[in-house]
Design a protein around this motif. Structure first.
Motif, PDB file in Angstrom:
ATOM      1  N   UNK A  58      -3.904  -8.317   1.281  1.00 55.78           N
ATOM      2  CA  UNK A  58      -2.591  -8.523   1.908  1.00 55.78           C
ATOM      3  C   UNK A  58      -1.712  -9.392   1.014  1.00 55.78           C
ATOM      4  N   UNK A  59      -2.297 -10.439   0.456  1.00 62.25           N
ATOM      5  CA  UNK A  59      -1.548 -11.281  -0.488  1.00 62.25           C
ATOM      6  C   UNK A  59      -1.262 -10.523  -1.774  1.00 62.25           C
ATOM      7  N   UNK A  60      -2.209  -9.661  -2.168  1.00 62.36           N
ATOM      8  CA  UNK A  60      -2.010  -8.855  -3.373  1.00 62.36           C
ATOM      9  C   UNK A  60      -0.840  -7.895  -3.195  1.00 62.36           C
ATOM     10  N   UNK A  61      -0.638  -7.408  -1.978  1.00 62.14           N
ATOM     11  CA  UNK A  61       0.508  -6.537  -1.688  1.00 62.14           C
ATOM     12  C   UNK A  61       1.808  -7.305  -1.912  1.00 62.14           C
ATOM     13  N   UNK A  62       1.864  -8.543  -1.425  1.00 56.26           N
ATOM     14  CA  UNK A  62       3.067  -9.359  -1.623  1.00 56.26           C
ATOM     15  C   UNK A  62       3.319  -9.604  -3.110  1.00 56.26           C
ATOM     16  N   UNK A 105       5.826 -12.248   3.390  1.00 57.18           N
ATOM     17  CA  UNK A 105       4.715 -12.921   2.714  1.00 57.18           C
ATOM     18  C   UNK A 105       4.174 -14.097   3.523  1.00 57.18           C
ATOM     19  N   UNK A 106       5.038 -14.784   4.291  1.00 62.45           N
ATOM     20  CA  UNK A 106       4.554 -15.891   5.121  1.00 62.45           C
ATOM     21  C   UNK A 106       3.542 -15.388   6.146  1.00 62.45           C
ATOM     22  N   UNK A 107       3.780 -14.172   6.630  1.00 64.66           N
ATOM     23  CA  UNK A 107       2.875 -13.597   7.624  1.00 64.66           C
ATOM     24  C   UNK A 107       1.517 -13.253   7.057  1.00 64.66           C
ATOM     25  N   UNK A 108       1.452 -12.907   5.774  1.00 67.89           N
ATOM     26  CA  UNK A 108       0.174 -12.508   5.170  1.00 67.89           C
ATOM     27  C   UNK A 108      -0.847 -13.630   5.236  1.00 67.89           C
ATOM     28  N   UNK A 161       7.631  11.718  -0.581  1.00 64.20           N
ATOM     29  CA  UNK A 161       8.905  11.384   0.041  1.00 64.20           C
ATOM     30  C   UNK A 161       9.155   9.884  -0.027  1.00 64.20           C
ATOM     31  N   UNK A 162       9.638   9.307   1.069  1.00 63.04           N
ATOM     32  CA  UNK A 162       9.959   7.879   1.111  1.00 63.04           C
ATOM     33  C   UNK A 162       8.717   7.006   1.036  1.00 63.04           C
ATOM     34  N   UNK A 163       7.557   7.582   1.363  1.00 64.97           N
ATOM     35  CA  UNK A 163       6.312   6.813   1.314  1.00 64.97           C
ATOM     36  C   UNK A 163       5.985   6.381  -0.120  1.00 64.97           C
ATOM     37  N   UNK A 164       6.707   6.935  -1.088  1.00 64.52           N
ATOM     38  CA  UNK A 164       6.455   6.582  -2.488  1.00 64.52           C
ATOM     39  C   UNK A 164       6.474   5.074  -2.697  1.00 64.52           C
ATOM     40  N   UNK A 165       7.401   4.365  -2.050  1.00 64.72           N
ATOM     41  CA  UNK A 165       7.526   2.929  -2.316  1.00 64.72           C
ATOM     42  C   UNK A 165       6.269   2.166  -1.890  1.00 64.72           C
ATOM     43  N   UNK A 166       5.669   2.546  -0.752  1.00 63.74           N
ATOM     44  CA  UNK A 166       4.412   1.911  -0.330  1.00 63.74           C
ATOM     45  C   UNK A 166       3.275   2.342  -1.242  1.00 63.74           C
ATOM     46  N   UNK A 167       3.297   3.595  -1.665  1.00 62.46           N
ATOM     47  CA  UNK A 167       2.259   4.124  -2.555  1.00 62.46           C
ATOM     48  C   UNK A 167       2.271   3.396  -3.892  1.00 62.46           C
ATOM     49  N   UNK A 168       3.461   3.122  -4.417  1.00 66.29           N
ATOM     50  CA  UNK A 168       3.585   2.406  -5.686  1.00 66.29           C
ATOM     51  C   UNK A 168       3.001   1.004  -5.570  1.00 66.29           C
ATOM     52  N   UNK A 169       3.268   0.323  -4.459  1.00 65.98           N
ATOM     53  CA  UNK A 169       2.727  -1.019  -4.244  1.00 65.98           C
ATOM     54  C   UNK A 169       1.200  -0.971  -4.209  1.00 65.98           C
ATOM     55  N   UNK A 170       0.642  -0.028  -3.464  1.00 67.34           N
ATOM     56  CA  UNK A 170      -0.816   0.086  -3.370  1.00 67.34           C
ATOM     57  C   UNK A 170      -1.444   0.361  -4.725  1.00 67.34           C
TER      58      UNK A 170
END
Length: 416
Positions: free
Chosen positions: A231-235, A201-204, A326-335
């Motif tokens: 980007x902040x919304x992702x965090x 989050x510091x990087x965002x 597959x494993x991409x589910x976790x990024x998909x859920x965040x989006x």
């Protein structure tokens, strides 16, 4: 700034993977290792940068040979070489200019222009980098130095995020003025700097600043102010999901692969910067030299997250969704949460994904393709794959429970 030599104990030769006797005199440690030691930051993996007045490559080669370490010639013209040990890397560079001070004046920021003589334990700080460390300030040595290697423009934001420093106003103004020069930098070098800022989050915050200052649009045409704010919304979305499922938070920090540094959180952020069309996004990512695994993860997340915006899927639809995600589910859920879906709405799918015994998200086949071919006496063909799919769906719908029932269903489907 008074230097406590106990702070510099991390730079002590007894911590090196080679003896100080292997170094000529004078020799100097410079850059990040010195800066971090003054800050009291320690690293499990030592990353040492030495400046030698002469014969840098031959010294590096001799040390590599003596200690049976790896040797890499990084720049024959500028006389830079790397020695790779099991738990450390040591770079050896020929001094630029007629003196060490001249060399330090050619560096990017004052906090990186501090040298340490391991033979005398002396700190050489002609640009008051120690004072800037104390102020937690990132100050350029000169605008010309930034222009000479425009990657330094982006590196300012990366280092500010890693060190929790601020960028000195004149330095930030110079970066804005030189932003167009970032086009001269090779894409793979840009990608490495971005990777550090995408992971937390510091990087965002600093990625958003870099975007506002014109350093991202040459590589991400969709890095508009609206998309940068995502980007902040992702965090925020990751924090919300982690609150209910700590395991999901841990997985978001995992790299896509052992050989790929981008995390699943970083994948969600990159998906906010590229074109929302997966086919166009793929081209953009290839131009930035992202790996196949990273590109596939981002384009899959872009393709699938809209499905999570819709009403709850049927079991059949969920099966196909998880098969593709597959494993991409976790990024998909965040989006999905970033784009307005509630955590409550996707909770059933998150629970399925995190449950290794859930047959919808993690099918356990009752039979194999070979079993079907032998039982029904049919050749290998796409038909076998379709039969396996229908068996898996019948299983999750509670219509069949055994291998015998699976074969029976396959026979019925063949005959219809």
């Amino acid at each position: 700034m008074a230097i406590n030599h106990l702070v510099l104990s991390t730079l002590a030769p007894e911590n090196w993977p080679f003896s100080i006797e292997s170094l000529p005199q004078p020799a100097y440690l410079v850059g990040g290792a010195v800066r971090d030691a003054i800050l009291g930051r320690t690293r499990e993996y030592l990353d040492l940068d030495f400046v030698l007045p002469a014969n840098a490559v031959s010294v590096a080669r001799q040390i590599a040979k003596q200690y049976k370490a790896g040797f890499v010639l990084l720049d024959s013209e500028r006389q830079i070489a790397r020695v790779v040990f099991a738990d450390a890397t040591a770079d050896f560079a020929q001094q630029e200019g007629i003196s060490l001070e001249t060399d330090l004046h050619r560096r990017d920021f004052t906090i990186n222009a501090i040298a340490y003589n391991p033979h005398t334990q002396e700190i050489i700080d002609p640009l008051q980098g120690c004072a800037d460390i104390e102020k937690q300030l990132l100050r350029m040595v000169s605008a010309k130095n930034l222009e000479d290697d425009p990657l330094r423009l982006l590196r300012a934001y990366r280092q500010a995020s890693q060190l929790d420093f601020t960028i000195e106003p004149d330095t930030q103004a110079a970066i804005r003025g030189l932003a167009s020069h970032i086009n001269r930098v090779a894409a793979e070098r840009v990608r490495v700097e971005l990777g550090y800022m995408l992971a937390n989050s510091q990087g965002s915050v600093w990625l958003i600043n870099a975007g506002k200052d014109g350093l991202l649009t040459p590589f991400f045409k969709n890095a508009t102010e609206e998309n940068l704010q995502k980007l902040s919304a992702v965090d925020t979305a990751a924090t919300q999901l982690t609150h209910f499922w700590p395991q999901l938070g841990e997985q978001l920090q995992n790299p896509v692969r052992d050989t790929v540094k981008t995390t699943w959180l970083g994948i969600a952020k990159l998906a906010c910067l590229v074109n929302p069309n997966p086919e166009i996004a793929e081209i953009e990512l290839q131009e930035l030299t992202y790996s196949r695994a990273e590109t596939k993860a981002i384009t899959t997340a872009l393709k699938l997250f809209p499905q999570l915006q819709a009403p709850l899927m049927t079991l059949r639809e969920q099966y196909f969704f998880f098969q593709e995600a597959g494993t991409v589910f976790i990024s998909t859920a965040v989006l999905s949460v970033v784009h307005g879906q509630s955590v409550k709405a996707i909770a059933p799918l998150v629970n399925r994904y995190l449950n290794p015994n859930d047959l919808v998200a993690h099918p356990t086949p009752l039979v194999s393709g070979k079993d079907i071919m032998l039982a029904l006496n049919i050749p290998a063909s796409p038909v076998v794959g379709k039969l396996l799919t229908e068996i898996a769906i019948a299983q999750i719908e509670g219509k069949i429970y055994t291998a015998a029932q699976a074969i029976e269903l396959a026979a019925q489907l063949i005959n219809t």
